[in-house]
Structure formats: C-alpha cells, structure tokens
Design a protein around this motif. Sequence first.
Motif, PDB file in Angstrom:
ATOM      1  N   GLU A  84       0.869  -1.218  -0.038  1.00 12.26           N
ATOM      2  CA  GLU A  84       0.065   0.013   0.066  1.00 12.26           C
ATOM      3  C   GLU A  84       0.863   1.376   0.043  1.00 12.26           C
ATOM      4  OE1 GLU A  84      -0.535  -2.765   1.667  1.00 12.26           O
ATOM      5  OE2 GLU A  84      -2.814  -3.229   1.130  1.00 12.26           O
ATOM      6  N   ARG A  85       2.062   1.201   0.896  1.00 11.66           N
ATOM      7  CA  ARG A  85       2.679   2.431   0.767  1.00 11.66           C
ATOM      8  C   ARG A  85       3.401   2.570  -0.551  1.00 11.66           C
ATOM      9  NH1 ARG A  85       6.318   0.718   4.277  1.00 11.66           N
ATOM     10  NH2 ARG A  85       8.173   0.386   2.656  1.00 11.66           N
ATOM     11  N   SER A  86       3.905   1.459  -1.490  1.00  8.52           N
ATOM     12  CA  SER A  86       4.426   2.002  -2.506  1.00  8.52           C
ATOM     13  C   SER A  86       3.264   2.295  -3.460  1.00  8.52           C
ATOM     14  CB  SER A  86       5.045   0.537  -3.112  1.00  8.52           C
ATOM     15  OG  SER A  86       5.518   0.613  -4.199  1.00  8.52           O
ATOM     16  N   LEU A  87       2.060   1.769  -3.320  1.00  8.59           N
ATOM     17  CA  LEU A  87       0.803   2.267  -4.380  1.00  8.59           C
ATOM     18  C   LEU A  87       0.770   3.609  -3.960  1.00  8.59           C
ATOM     19  CD1 LEU A  87      -1.313   1.638  -6.303  1.00  8.59           C
ATOM     20  CD2 LEU A  87      -2.482   0.584  -4.386  1.00  8.59           C
ATOM     21  N   ILE A  88       0.539   4.052  -2.938  1.00  7.21           N
ATOM     22  CA  ILE A  88       0.442   5.292  -2.595  1.00  7.21           C
ATOM     23  C   ILE A  88       1.459   6.447  -2.951  1.00  7.21           C
ATOM     24  CG2 ILE A  88      -0.188   7.041  -0.802  1.00  7.21           C
ATOM     25  CD1 ILE A  88      -1.341   5.050   1.031  1.00  7.21           C
ATOM     26  N   GLU A  89       2.648   6.114  -3.063  1.00  7.85           N
ATOM     27  CA  GLU A  89       3.748   6.842  -3.268  1.00  7.85           C
ATOM     28  C   GLU A  89       3.712   6.899  -4.742  1.00  7.85           C
ATOM     29  OE1 GLU A  89       8.665   6.219  -3.999  1.00  7.85           O
ATOM     30  OE2 GLU A  89       7.668   5.310  -1.926  1.00  7.85           O
ATOM     31  N   VAL A  90       3.387   6.019  -5.581  1.00  8.71           N
ATOM     32  CA  VAL A  90       3.352   6.087  -6.950  1.00  8.71           C
ATOM     33  C   VAL A  90       2.126   6.758  -7.438  1.00  8.71           C
ATOM     34  CG1 VAL A  90       3.075   4.898  -9.291  1.00  8.71           C
ATOM     35  CG2 VAL A  90       4.795   3.956  -7.415  1.00  8.71           C
ATOM     36  N   ALA A  91       0.969   6.577  -6.980  1.00  9.37           N
ATOM     37  CA  ALA A  91      -0.134   7.325  -7.451  1.00  9.37           C
ATOM     38  C   ALA A  91      -0.361   8.769  -6.976  1.00  9.37           C
ATOM     39  CB  ALA A  91      -1.351   6.512  -6.781  1.00  9.37           C
ATOM     40  N   THR A  92       0.307   9.231  -6.023  1.00  7.06           N
ATOM     41  CA  THR A  92      -0.001  10.573  -5.438  1.00  7.06           C
ATOM     42  C   THR A  92       0.407  11.689  -6.325  1.00  7.06           C
ATOM     43  OG1 THR A  92       0.484  10.215  -3.053  1.00  7.06           O
ATOM     44  CG2 THR A  92       0.576  12.299  -3.691  1.00  7.06           C
ATOM     45  N   PRO A  93       1.347  11.376  -7.254  1.00  8.41           N
ATOM     46  CA  PRO A  93       1.647  12.710  -8.514  1.00  8.41           C
ATOM     47  C   PRO A  93       0.325  12.828  -9.421  1.00  8.41           C
ATOM     48  CG  PRO A  93       3.663  11.399  -7.871  1.00  8.41           C
ATOM     49  CD  PRO A  93       2.446  10.596  -7.191  1.00  8.41           C
ATOM     50  N   PHE A  94       0.010  11.442  -9.748  1.00  5.74           N
ATOM     51  CA  PHE A  94      -0.988  11.552 -10.672  1.00  5.74           C
ATOM     52  C   PHE A  94      -2.555  11.748 -10.087  1.00  5.74           C
ATOM     53  CE2 PHE A  94       1.894   8.271 -11.957  1.00  5.74           C
ATOM     54  CZ  PHE A  94       2.020   8.426 -13.597  1.00  5.74           C
ATOM     55  N   MET A  95      -2.480  11.675  -8.733  1.00  6.03           N
ATOM     56  CA  MET A  95      -3.839  11.993  -8.055  1.00  6.03           C
ATOM     57  C   MET A  95      -3.728  13.668  -7.919  1.00  6.03           C
ATOM     58  SD  MET A  95      -3.920   9.156  -4.957  1.00  6.03           S
ATOM     59  CE  MET A  95      -5.578  10.063  -4.361  1.00  6.03           C
ATOM     60  N   GLU A  96      -2.643  14.113  -7.714  1.00  5.07           N
ATOM     61  CA  GLU A  96      -2.546  15.568  -7.674  1.00  5.07           C
ATOM     62  C   GLU A  96      -2.766  16.201  -8.978  1.00  5.07           C
ATOM     63  OE1 GLU A  96       1.541  15.631  -6.119  1.00  5.07           O
ATOM     64  OE2 GLU A  96       0.975  15.921  -4.083  1.00  5.07           O
ATOM     65  N   ASP A  97      -2.409  15.501 -10.004  1.00  5.18           N
ATOM     66  CA  ASP A  97      -2.595  16.124 -11.528  1.00  5.18           C
ATOM     67  C   ASP A  97      -3.955  16.211 -11.603  1.00  5.18           C
ATOM     68  OD1 ASP A  97      -1.739  17.052 -13.942  1.00  5.18           O
ATOM     69  OD2 ASP A  97      -2.562  15.078 -14.676  1.00  5.18           O
ATOM     70  N   LEU A  98      -4.884  14.916 -11.335  1.00  5.10           N
ATOM     71  CA  LEU A  98      -6.286  15.002 -11.442  1.00  5.10           C
ATOM     72  C   LEU A  98      -6.967  16.070 -10.694  1.00  5.10           C
ATOM     73  CD1 LEU A  98      -7.248  11.377 -11.326  1.00  5.10           C
ATOM     74  CD2 LEU A  98      -7.303  12.794 -13.331  1.00  5.10           C
ATOM     75  N   TYR A  99      -6.523  16.290  -9.335  1.00  6.54           N
ATOM     76  CA  TYR A  99      -7.073  17.144  -8.431  1.00  6.54           C
ATOM     77  C   TYR A  99      -6.915  18.812  -9.324  1.00  6.54           C
ATOM     78  CZ  TYR A  99      -7.829  20.772  -5.040  1.00  6.54           C
ATOM     79  OH  TYR A  99      -8.593  21.796  -4.169  1.00  6.54           O
ATOM     80  N   GLU A 100      -5.681  18.968  -9.902  1.00  4.81           N
ATOM     81  CA  GLU A 100      -5.440  20.247 -10.570  1.00  4.81           C
ATOM     82  C   GLU A 100      -6.340  20.442 -11.810  1.00  4.81           C
ATOM     83  OE1 GLU A 100      -3.531  22.932  -9.394  1.00  4.81           O
ATOM     84  OE2 GLU A 100      -3.211  21.771  -7.565  1.00  4.81           O
ATOM     85  N   ARG A 101      -6.522  19.344 -12.405  1.00  9.18           N
ATOM     86  CA  ARG A 101      -7.497  19.578 -13.663  1.00  9.18           C
ATOM     87  C   ARG A 101      -8.750  19.607 -13.235  1.00  9.18           C
ATOM     88  NH1 ARG A 101      -5.553  17.170 -18.436  1.00  9.18           N
ATOM     89  NH2 ARG A 101      -3.587  16.355 -18.227  1.00  9.18           N
ATOM     90  N   THR A 102      -9.320  19.313 -12.165  1.00  8.23           N
ATOM     91  CA  THR A 102     -10.603  19.150 -11.718  1.00  8.23           C
ATOM     92  C   THR A 102     -11.336  19.809 -10.573  1.00  8.23           C
ATOM     93  OG1 THR A 102     -10.503  17.183 -10.272  1.00  8.23           O
ATOM     94  CG2 THR A 102     -10.965  16.719 -12.580  1.00  8.23           C
ATOM     95  N   HIS A 103     -10.269  20.184  -9.431  1.00  9.06           N
ATOM     96  CA  HIS A 103     -10.566  20.769  -8.272  1.00  9.06           C
ATOM     97  C   HIS A 103     -11.656  20.032  -7.678  1.00  9.06           C
ATOM     98  CE1 HIS A 103      -7.258  23.979  -8.879  1.00  9.06           C
ATOM     99  NE2 HIS A 103      -8.034  24.040  -9.928  1.00  9.06           N
TER     100      HIS A 103
END
Length: 260
Positions: A84-103
């Motif tokens: 889970e730690r590795s998954l969250i680490e990898v996913a976080t930049p992509f999640m941040e990008d989605l947040y910036e696109r959608t807010h």
Amino acid sequence: MHTPSDVQIDPNTVLGKVVTVLYAFTVDDHGLSLAELGRRTGIPKGTLHRLVSDLVKVRLLDRTQAGYRLSGQLFELGMRASTERSLIEVATPFMEDLYERTHETVHLGILEGTEVVYISKIGGHRQARSPSRLGGRMPLHCTAIGKALLAYSDPEILERVLAEPLERRTPKTLSGPGLLRAQLERIVDEGVAYEREESAMGITCVAAPVLDPDDRPIAALSVTGPVARFHPERHATSVRAAAAGVAATLARRARMSEPE
C-alpha cells in the motif's frame, strides 16, 4: 462491530479478543468507555479490563479522559505495509494532477474482500460531501471505484457479490444483479466506471482501474464531485490516463526490482 467482510474472528482466543476490541472502534470514535467497549464486543468486564490495559501498555490503544482510542502506533504499523505504501507513493503525483485538472475530490481505493477500502484522498475546500473516508470501506456495487475494481476481478468475487442482496444506499443504487452485471461489462469495454448518486445523493463520480500486466485490478482512481457542477464524462479520459500511468509506473518498478 464492523469487520471486513472476509475476516473470520474466533472470540474464544486471545488474538480473537484483541482483534474484536480493535475492530470495535469506528472512524467517528474519539474515545470509548470500558462499558461501551463491553457493549460492542460482548467481552466480560474483567477480561476486557485486562485486555485493554495490555493494549495500552503496548501502545495499540491510548487512554484519555474520554476513555480509550486507537493509538498512533497503529497508523505507524499500517504505513509499514509495503504494498500500500508503494502504491500511494506512485499514485500521489497522478492524483495531484487529477485534482489540479478538476479541483474535485480524488480517491485511491483497493479491493478487500467484497468491499473497497479508501487508502488515499485529495480534496480541497470545495470537496463534495461524500460517504468515503480515508481508511473507510464501502460496498463495491454502489461506488465508481468499487465497480471499476469489480469489473476486472476474478469471476468468483463477482458471483459472491451478486449472490448477496445488493444494499440500497439511495433510491438510485443498483440493486438488480442483472443490471449490475450489464454495467460491469460496459466498464470493461470503456475502461471507466461511473456512479450517479448511488452511494449518496448529490454526488457523482468517474473511476478507472489500475491494472497489473495480466489485467487484474491493483487499485482504482476516481474523481468525485457534486451533481450540480461536476460532469464525470468530461474527465473520463484524464482519469483513465492517470490510472494507466500508475499501472505503468508500478510495472516498471517491478521489472527494475527483478533479479537479473
């Protein structure tokens, strides 16, 4: 007491009693009295008192003026779960990008038994009032993340979900097995899943699965917003691309870690 759907507890063993106490706490609990713990667990008062005293000593529970609560040590132990730690680490930049696109609110969830567990969440001041909680669980059939995971899961998991009554969270929850099966087939065709006020009224969501090289679900990403302003179809491509990016990064890391 709410335990994961696939966890079997033998309350007659010491370990079973420990697990029963720990699972007696909910995300809303800031402190439980010994009497309330006894009511929730059914463990006799004398046994329960000794048990919680030992759990306080090993820092799995904290004692406060309000009673007992889960300790920060449990969070630290959870963060040592390497997958889970590795998954969250990898996913976080992509999640941040989605947040910036959608807010709007972005979730990362994994399959556990016949439920989705939310392991990461990004949301701003405008985030929709959603029933999801970090570390919380929801049924697979009424959430976009859950349906994205279920659509790519082993057939026996699907049959297990369809064999049970599909809990109706709102008037719009899919409660017919045939309708759910048909929707899951479309999810595989399109690569994205939608929720339209099925877990809570007023919210809508789009999700995509993070798949391993054999097309088995590792996790799923979603974006959730209020129906008044969020149009999930407009963000399907971005969510699908983010999930594919997480999957590709995880696969590349796995290849690099393989012995030559």
